[in-house]
Design an enzyme around this catalytic site. Sequence first.
Site, mmCIF file in Angstrom:
data_model
loop_
_atom_site.group_PDB
_atom_site.id
_atom_site.type_symbol
_atom_site.label_atom_id
_atom_site.label_comp_id
_atom_site.label_asym_id
_atom_site.label_seq_id
_atom_site.Cartn_x
_atom_site.Cartn_y
_atom_site.Cartn_z
ATOM 1 N N ASP A 1 -1.211 -5.528 -6.441
ATOM 2 C CA ASP A 1 -2.273 -4.640 -5.960
ATOM 3 C C ASP A 1 -3.538 -5.471 -5.784
ATOM 4 O O ASP A 1 -3.807 -6.360 -6.596
ATOM 5 C CB ASP A 1 -2.522 -3.515 -6.979
ATOM 6 C CG ASP A 1 -3.157 -2.274 -6.361
ATOM 7 O OD1 ASP A 1 -4.235 -2.411 -5.744
ATOM 8 O OD2 ASP A 1 -2.586 -1.183 -6.504
ATOM 9 N N GLY B 1 -6.787 1.017 -6.123
ATOM 10 C CA GLY B 1 -6.031 1.153 -7.362
ATOM 11 C C GLY B 1 -6.894 0.907 -8.587
ATOM 12 O O GLY B 1 -8.016 0.410 -8.495
ATOM 13 N N TYR C 1 -5.005 5.863 9.769
ATOM 14 C CA TYR C 1 -3.945 6.042 8.775
ATOM 15 C C TYR C 1 -2.639 6.449 9.451
ATOM 16 O O TYR C 1 -1.584 5.863 9.216
ATOM 17 C CB TYR C 1 -4.363 7.097 7.762
ATOM 18 C CG TYR C 1 -3.380 7.308 6.637
ATOM 19 C CD1 TYR C 1 -3.165 6.328 5.682
ATOM 20 C CD2 TYR C 1 -2.679 8.506 6.506
ATOM 21 C CE1 TYR C 1 -2.275 6.521 4.628
ATOM 22 C CE2 TYR C 1 -1.795 8.720 5.471
ATOM 23 C CZ TYR C 1 -1.592 7.715 4.529
ATOM 24 O OH TYR C 1 -0.708 7.919 3.490
ATOM 25 N N LYS D 1 0.847 4.058 9.751
ATOM 26 C CA LYS D 1 2.141 4.468 9.211
ATOM 27 C C LYS D 1 3.205 4.571 10.304
ATOM 28 O O LYS D 1 4.383 4.250 10.082
ATOM 29 C CB LYS D 1 1.992 5.808 8.483
ATOM 30 C CG LYS D 1 1.166 5.732 7.206
ATOM 31 C CD LYS D 1 1.804 4.826 6.171
ATOM 32 C CE LYS D 1 1.088 4.864 4.843
ATOM 33 N NZ LYS D 1 1.721 3.995 3.827
ATOM 34 N N TYR E 1 13.064 -4.609 12.212
ATOM 35 C CA TYR E 1 13.669 -5.587 11.298
ATOM 36 C C TYR E 1 15.077 -5.159 10.894
ATOM 37 O O TYR E 1 15.976 -5.993 10.736
ATOM 38 C CB TYR E 1 12.791 -5.755 10.051
ATOM 39 C CG TYR E 1 11.846 -6.929 10.143
ATOM 40 C CD1 TYR E 1 12.103 -8.113 9.456
ATOM 41 C CD2 TYR E 1 10.697 -6.854 10.920
ATOM 42 C CE1 TYR E 1 11.237 -9.194 9.539
ATOM 43 C CE2 TYR E 1 9.820 -7.924 11.014
ATOM 44 C CZ TYR E 1 10.095 -9.097 10.321
ATOM 45 O OH TYR E 1 9.249 -10.179 10.417
#
Length: 332
Positions: free
Chosen positions: A36, A41, A150, A154, A164
């Site tokens: 982090d 956090g 945001y 995402k 991938y």
Amino acid sequence: MDNRKKRVLITGAAGFLGSHLCDRFVEEGYSVVGMDNLITGDLKNIEHLFKKAEFEFYHHDVTKFVHVPGPVDYIMHFASPASPIDYLKIPIQTLKVGSLGTHNLLGLAKQKNARILIASTSEIYGDPLVHPQSEEYYGNVNTIGPRGVYDEAKRFQESITMAYHRFHGLETRIARIFNTYGPRMRLNDGRVIPAFIGQALRGEDLTVFGDGKQTRSFCYVSDQVDGLYKLLLSDYSLPVNIGNPDEITILDFAEEIIRLTGTKQKIVFKDLPKDDPLQRQPDISRAKEVLGWEPRVSRQEGMEKTFAYFKGLSAEALFDSEHKDFSKHNRR
């Protein structure tokens, strides 16, 4: 014969969901590497793990090159601002952790031959035109609106993860997480539950945006973590909604909070923020079928536990100056 413990890297480890995931994997007997950069956090969320031999912590920003010495079997990518106040304050960082950060971690997964689960969100559905939202729905998102940093981070995260998976044969999992709540949420992050509880505990009126008829569906954190754990260990690579389909209007929920907290505040109304979704309810048919998972904790039980946690916070935390900015930000 290799008798070592399976090793999991959890990014965003000091955040709300990340810290609970660290707890779960330690309990399940894994060796856990938490990572982090602490931009949102808090080390208090994981300090109880520091004395455990099964846990180690890296203070690192995943938008920079990520190196973890030794084997890594699983990666849980939960590094991202996840509340409106956060991603409106730090929009560039939000975009970077969803794009550059995800790219770096997919590269690490490829190098280590690890399975990776990425934390997507119900916000990829935007202000939905389909209700409830199933994984087949592509969403209704304003790419250039204030929430776009945001939502699009995402959506890109999902796209590069599937690239991938298809091009490199990487083992990938995608969790679309709906509103989750419980202990370790931050009072000042602008999400509806800590905002309402914080206002109630401070003796303030509860702020409802719009007419309050917009809906949300709240999943208690232990249920969410259980769904994520099962998804990681499953053989399913397409997105899966993880959330609680028990839907409630924001106005009804505000009244529930008043009853729960025993406060006497009234409800005040303010204009609905731009692009605030009017309906949010997961279709969890896929999670039931593929994972054998569904939420077990009722909203009443979960809210009692959550309220007890917030009541135990210090007065300093309760009256943090940032709470005064709640009404200026969209609420998820």
